[in-house]
Design an enzyme around this catalytic site. Sequence first.
Site, PDB file in Angstrom:
ATOM      1  N   SER A 142      47.436  21.900 117.149  1.00 30.87           N
ATOM      2  CA  SER A 142      46.004  22.456 117.254  1.00 30.87           C
ATOM      3  C   SER A 142      45.089  21.545 116.439  1.00 30.87           C
ATOM      4  CB  SER A 142      46.225  23.973 116.147  1.00 30.87           C
ATOM      5  OG  SER A 142      46.691  23.632 115.449  1.00 30.87           O
ATOM      6  N   GLY A 143      43.755  22.171 117.218  1.00 29.00           N
ATOM      7  CA  GLY A 143      42.680  21.440 116.368  1.00 29.00           C
ATOM      8  C   GLY A 143      41.699  22.106 117.078  1.00 29.00           C
ATOM      9  N   VAL A 201      48.768  23.392 121.178  1.00 26.32           N
ATOM     10  CA  VAL A 201      49.640  22.863 122.228  1.00 26.32           C
ATOM     11  C   VAL A 201      50.869  23.104 122.128  1.00 26.32           C
ATOM     12  CG1 VAL A 201      51.018  21.027 122.842  1.00 26.32           C
ATOM     13  CG2 VAL A 201      48.666  20.544 123.054  1.00 26.32           C
ATOM     14  N   LYS A 207      48.987  22.903 127.476  1.00 24.17           N
ATOM     15  CA  LYS A 207      47.939  22.560 126.408  1.00 24.17           C
ATOM     16  C   LYS A 207      46.807  23.647 126.757  1.00 24.17           C
ATOM     17  CE  LYS A 207      44.748  18.602 125.995  1.00 24.17           C
ATOM     18  NZ  LYS A 207      44.865  16.752 126.541  1.00 24.17           N
ATOM     19  N   ASP A 256      42.192   5.788 124.901  1.00 27.17           N
ATOM     20  CA  ASP A 256      42.417   6.182 123.584  1.00 27.17           C
ATOM     21  C   ASP A 256      43.932   5.577 122.980  1.00 27.17           C
ATOM     22  OD1 ASP A 256      42.027   7.156 121.424  1.00 27.17           O
ATOM     23  OD2 ASP A 256      42.324   9.416 122.169  1.00 27.17           O
TER      24      ASP A 256
END
Length: 541
Positions: A17-18, A23, A38, A132
């Site tokens: 998590s963020g 997810v 997600k 990325d």
Amino acid sequence: MSTWVVPGYTESLELGSGASGRVVSAVHGETGVPVAVKYLSDSLRTRPGFVHDFRAEARLLGGLRSLYVADLYEYVESPHGAAIVMELVDGVSLRTLLTRQGPLEPEAALAVLKGSLLGLADAHGVGVVHRDYKPENVLVGTDGSSKLVDFGIAVDAGTSAGVAGTPSYMAPEQWTGAPASSAADVYAATATFFECLTGHKPYSGDNLAELALRHVDAPVPADEVPAAVRELVRRGLAKEPRERPAQAEAFVRELEAVAGAAYGPEWEVRGRARLAALVALLALLLPSARSPRTTTDTARTVLSRQPRHDGMRSWLPGRPGMLVSAAAALLGILLTYGIQHASGAAAQQAAEALATTSAGSDAGPPSPTTSPTASPADGAPSPSPSLSPSAPASTGSADPGPAATVSPAQETTPGAATTAATPTTTPTTPSPAPAVKDVTVSAFRQSGPTTGTATIDVTTDGTGPVSLTVSWFTSNLGVQLGSQDGPSQTFARSGATRYTITVDHTFQNDGCYWAVQATTSPASANGGATQQILTRQCELR
């Protein structure tokens, strides 16, 4: 944190998590197939720009078919949340592997680089730049294979999208906001390869300005890697984009030539075996080891043909039909050992079912992300901080959000998530049929000599049941739909107000023109949508 759950799935474990979301691993109720989901965080869901980027990630993944990229199964959006449902890879991230096992031997480093580069090559082939690439976004499976995940900040090649990426892996031109190019992905992949061999990043700095200067001006530290691969590193980390391989596919060819000359024709077999052995040492971090298991008998309807072997896999969790609410309560909690790519009889069994919200291939269930293939060991696909001008800083150990961003001032190494969420199912009363506001064919392309892929968007004003019928046609005239090619496919959906469904079709009839037609029940306000393309074999030259 949002309590909304994608209809038709039972969650089993939070993978990461963020600030931009979380997810989780989950199980598709109708098939028992494990997936990664997600979710976009509630705070970002109220900001249109982030929702737009989240949808764009799903649409991008829906049009990308690769054995080396985690599959998108479905995108679901409702008044209560937005989510991407993806393939769950039973493996660990390259970041976890490097953190726990140290630098890799050259053959293993080359093997993991080749696999993820092939994922980049497939993306570059359809004009997409990842932007990325880093160890957090490369997953290594139990067989030593590798896959690329998290396309949260990916864009079309040539797009001027500002400064974005993860600082330690950003090419010199990325720091200036130059248009996105595949050569920048090659640079990031080489920086990751360097780290695999040495245990540290090619450049470091006390702050972003110093780090940027070193990427732009400092000599390529090729002398720190084995002599056999120094030229490969010099090429990939060249300061000027024109001095690098322009596409990942070209870089793969150079890699194979170098590896074969230095380590012999069996280098990849030995490299993957070594990777598999290292992953085996981290077995307790695999999704299959961390998810509880139960067994439940379910009735199935066979809807698929034989498994495909042309590189395009059928979306496993189900095809036509997603009658969610009451079914979720009746089916109960289906938790299995993590995902494994089904092949042969297993693929046939997994494809025997009903659908969800995004038909993947021949008969397709949810059109899956991230890229949502999250590594259970580190949580979400993009745990390391990324630099993006459009998202707030994240302090979480993983960031599955659309822009995959956290503070660029420092990079963190995520730990393994160990707490499993308690799965629950709640029976609900089915909603009345909504009005269908719009149906569009957002993408239609020829994916092979006889195969085509269409992405269809359906927007409704309520979360009640709606069905989508997709029909295919061939013609030699191009002024009308022509003759129908094979039976129509119907997909039932509910529980959201927006559905993105990606459907693959193998054409049986000859014709220079292929067409796809999408209609709904209830009928949409615009009457449905059609799109026609001129096939490659009939293009005028």
